[in-house]
Design a protein around this motif. Structure first.
Motif, PDB file in Angstrom:
ATOM      1  N   GLU A  41       1.006 -10.850   9.990  1.00  0.00           N
ATOM      2  CA  GLU A  41       0.204 -11.896  10.628  1.00  0.00           C
ATOM      3  C   GLU A  41      -0.160 -12.993   9.631  1.00  0.00           C
ATOM      4  OE1 GLU A  41      -2.932  -9.492  12.269  1.00  0.00           O
ATOM      5  OE2 GLU A  41      -1.882  -9.257  14.181  1.00  0.00           O
ATOM      6  N   THR A  58       0.834  -1.194   0.000  1.00  0.00           N
ATOM      7  CA  THR A  58       0.000   0.000   0.000  1.00  0.00           C
ATOM      8  C   THR A  58       0.870   1.245   0.000  1.00  0.00           C
ATOM      9  OG1 THR A  58      -1.914   1.070   1.040  1.00  0.00           O
ATOM     10  CG2 THR A  58      -0.233   0.260   2.511  1.00  0.00           C
ATOM     11  N   LYS A 117       1.129  -4.854   9.635  1.00  0.00           N
ATOM     12  CA  LYS A 117       0.788  -5.833  10.673  1.00  0.00           C
ATOM     13  C   LYS A 117      -0.083  -6.961  10.103  1.00  0.00           C
ATOM     14  CE  LYS A 117      -1.479  -6.268  15.135  1.00  0.00           C
ATOM     15  NZ  LYS A 117      -2.326  -5.608  16.122  1.00  0.00           N
ATOM     16  N   GLU A 118      -1.086  -6.617   9.305  1.00  0.00           N
ATOM     17  CA  GLU A 118      -1.958  -7.631   8.704  1.00  0.00           C
ATOM     18  C   GLU A 118      -1.160  -8.559   7.801  1.00  0.00           C
ATOM     19  OE1 GLU A 118      -4.879  -5.280   6.687  1.00  0.00           O
ATOM     20  OE2 GLU A 118      -5.878  -4.690   8.542  1.00  0.00           O
ATOM     21  N   THR A 119      -0.267  -8.003   7.009  1.00  0.00           N
ATOM     22  CA  THR A 119       0.548  -8.810   6.110  1.00  0.00           C
ATOM     23  C   THR A 119       1.474  -9.719   6.901  1.00  0.00           C
ATOM     24  OG1 THR A 119       0.463  -7.023   4.486  1.00  0.00           O
ATOM     25  CG2 THR A 119       2.130  -8.713   4.143  1.00  0.00           C
ATOM     26  N   ASN A 159      -0.620   5.397  10.590  1.00  0.00           N
ATOM     27  CA  ASN A 159      -1.367   4.343  11.286  1.00  0.00           C
ATOM     28  C   ASN A 159      -1.902   3.302  10.307  1.00  0.00           C
ATOM     29  OD1 ASN A 159      -0.988   5.412  13.869  1.00  0.00           O
ATOM     30  ND2 ASN A 159      -2.731   6.787  13.646  1.00  0.00           N
ATOM     31  N   GLU A 160      -2.385   3.757   9.153  1.00  0.00           N
ATOM     32  CA  GLU A 160      -2.878   2.822   8.131  1.00  0.00           C
ATOM     33  C   GLU A 160      -1.725   1.982   7.586  1.00  0.00           C
ATOM     34  OE1 GLU A 160      -4.960   2.816   3.722  1.00  0.00           O
ATOM     35  OE2 GLU A 160      -4.959   4.673   4.882  1.00  0.00           O
ATOM     36  N   ASP A 203      -1.153   8.146   5.719  1.00  0.00           N
ATOM     37  CA  ASP A 203      -1.532   7.906   7.111  1.00  0.00           C
ATOM     38  C   ASP A 203      -0.618   6.817   7.691  1.00  0.00           C
ATOM     39  OD1 ASP A 203      -2.705   7.310   9.535  1.00  0.00           O
ATOM     40  OD2 ASP A 203      -4.699   6.935   8.715  1.00  0.00           O
ATOM     41  N   VAL A 207       1.051   1.137   9.129  1.00  0.00           N
ATOM     42  CA  VAL A 207       1.432   0.169  10.162  1.00  0.00           C
ATOM     43  C   VAL A 207       0.400  -0.958  10.243  1.00  0.00           C
ATOM     44  CG1 VAL A 207       1.778  -0.150  12.648  1.00  0.00           C
ATOM     45  CG2 VAL A 207       2.809   1.808  11.483  1.00  0.00           C
ATOM     46  N   GLN A 208      -0.870  -0.629  10.133  1.00  0.00           N
ATOM     47  CA  GLN A 208      -1.924  -1.647  10.182  1.00  0.00           C
ATOM     48  C   GLN A 208      -1.801  -2.624   9.018  1.00  0.00           C
ATOM     49  OE1 GLN A 208      -4.030  -2.288  12.645  1.00  0.00           O
ATOM     50  NE2 GLN A 208      -4.842  -4.012  11.515  1.00  0.00           N
ATOM     51  N   ARG A 209      -1.557  -2.109   7.821  1.00  0.00           N
ATOM     52  CA  ARG A 209      -1.399  -2.987   6.653  1.00  0.00           C
ATOM     53  C   ARG A 209      -0.159  -3.868   6.794  1.00  0.00           C
ATOM     54  NH1 ARG A 209      -4.286  -2.033   1.903  1.00  0.00           N
ATOM     55  NH2 ARG A 209      -3.376  -4.043   1.408  1.00  0.00           N
TER      56      ARG A 209
END
Length: 60
Positions: free
Chosen positions: A51, A34, A47-49, A40-41, A38, A43-45
């Motif tokens: 996991e 991505t 983290k999801e990848t 935070n977005e 942002d 970092v979230q992406r």
């Protein structure tokens, strides 16, 4: 081995974009997960990848 990278880059409008990159060192396969301004977005992406990669490794 897989590397997940968040790299800040200056966008044309002067803002900072965060580029999340997936790089499989073994196969030298690399793609962008991505691009967002942002953190935070981003970092979230990442983290999801990460996991999902752990799930794949534990399933083997």
């Amino acid at each position: 081995m897989v590397k997940l990278i968040i790299e800040p880059k200056k966008a044309k409008d002067g803002q900072i974009d965060y580029v999340v990159t997936y790089h499989d060192v073994k196969t030298d396969n690399q793609f962008t997960v991505t691009i967002t301004n942002d953190l935070n977005e981003a970092v979230q992406r990442l983290k999801e990848t990460l996991e999902n990669e752990v799930k794949i490794l534990t399933a083997k």
